[in-house]
Scaffold this active site. Structure first.
Site, PDB file in Angstrom:
ATOM      1  CD  GLU A  81       8.577   5.128  -6.137  1.00  0.00           C
ATOM      2  OE1 GLU A  81       9.563   4.709  -6.164  1.00  0.00           O
ATOM      3  OE2 GLU A  81       7.361   5.052  -6.704  1.00  0.00           O
ATOM      4  CD  GLU A 112     -13.621   6.458   6.045  1.00  0.00           C
ATOM      5  OE1 GLU A 112     -14.305   7.600   6.464  1.00  0.00           O
ATOM      6  OE2 GLU A 112     -13.019   6.794   4.892  1.00  0.00           O
TER       7      GLU A 112
END
Length: 274
Positions: A81, A112
């Site tokens: 954003e 992960e």
């Protein structure tokens, strides 16, 4: 020191399958209400980390989040954003996500455990001591994040972290750790809930405060917002009219389009002429 895995402790609630919708939403709301209080306790750590981020970006460096799972994905949502909202160039604030940002919707949780990928991707981005790298891990032990931060410290790169357990391995590898202890999850071990909420709130704090301090906001307005669609263009026109006292919408719009941003238009226009 032994790490206490508060995020894995049993929920304070049980027999959830017997509860009504009203009971379940009430209990979840009760737990969510604890998040802001936990962040308040961690504000001194958050403030120190933000000061370091501001200093790095102001000096021409970059920020990188490295993360996996829900926390990593939430950091992507925050970072993407920023160029539109604040007009900063792409690449100043980045995310290295386990499995790759391109696979954001795939939830590749197995990635992960990859102990090499984070540093490999940081190296490809030519990370340097000018930059700051922040590890995101609810548990504080995610191998992808832990090994990435270790490599950063070995290469004199400033590190930070956001974790939800005290005395974690990841915090030990962070120059500027943030420990937000939100307690056991409503569903035991489901850190996409309170931990994820806390992470989102902290990402908002970091990005918003940093952009304000770097001069990307004036008053309370997004004066550097990119004019990418009609909604934002309209918002920017109204913002410009308010800032410099123009009363003619079309005049303000043409001036805005000429200069490309509210900030540039403010600096080049007056309330009397374009």
């Amino acid at each position: 020191m032994q790490m206490t895995r508060i995020t894995e402790q049993a929920s304070l609630y049980d027999h959830l399958e017997t509860k009504s919708v009203e009971e379940l939403t009430q209990y979840i709301n009760q737990e969510d209400a604890k998040v802001a209080a936990a962040i308040k306790v961690a504000l001194p750590q958050i403030n120190v980390l933000i000061e370091q981020i501001i200093a790095k970006l102001a000096a021409g460096g970059r920020m990188f989040y490295i993360g996996a799972g829900s926390g990593g994905r939430l950091s992507v949502l925050d970072v993407i954003e920023l160029p539109t909202t604040y007009g900063i160039e792409k690449g100043r604030v980045n995310v290295v996500l386990a499995g790759g940002v391109a696979q954001l919707a795939e939830a590749l949780e197995e990635c992960e455990d990859d102990v090499n990928e984070a540093w490999t991707k940081l190296s490809e981005a030519q990370v340097s001591p000018m930059d700051i790298v922040i590890g995101i891990s609810a548990s504080g032990s995610t191998p992808f994040v832990l090994e990435g931060l270790k490599k950063c410290r070995a290469n004199q790169i400033t590190t930070g972290c956001i974790v939800s357990n005290p005395d974690s391995g990841i915090a030990a590898q962070a120059d500027f750790p943030v420990e937000v202890i939100t307690g056991p999850e409503f569903i035991t071990g489901s850190t996409r809930m309170k931990c994820g909420t806390a992470q989102k709130m902290i990402f908002d704090m970091i990005s918003t405060t940093t952009m304000i301090r770097l001069g990307r906001v004036e008053g309370n307005s997004m004066v550097n917002v990119k004019l990418i669609n009609d909604k934002i263009l309209d918002r920017a026109v109204l913002m410009l009219m308010d800032k410099i006292g123009l009363t003619d919408y079309e005049e303000a719009k043409q001036g805005l389009l000429k200069y490309g941003s509210v900030k540039e238009a403010m600096e080049n226009l007056s309330s009397k002429s374009i």
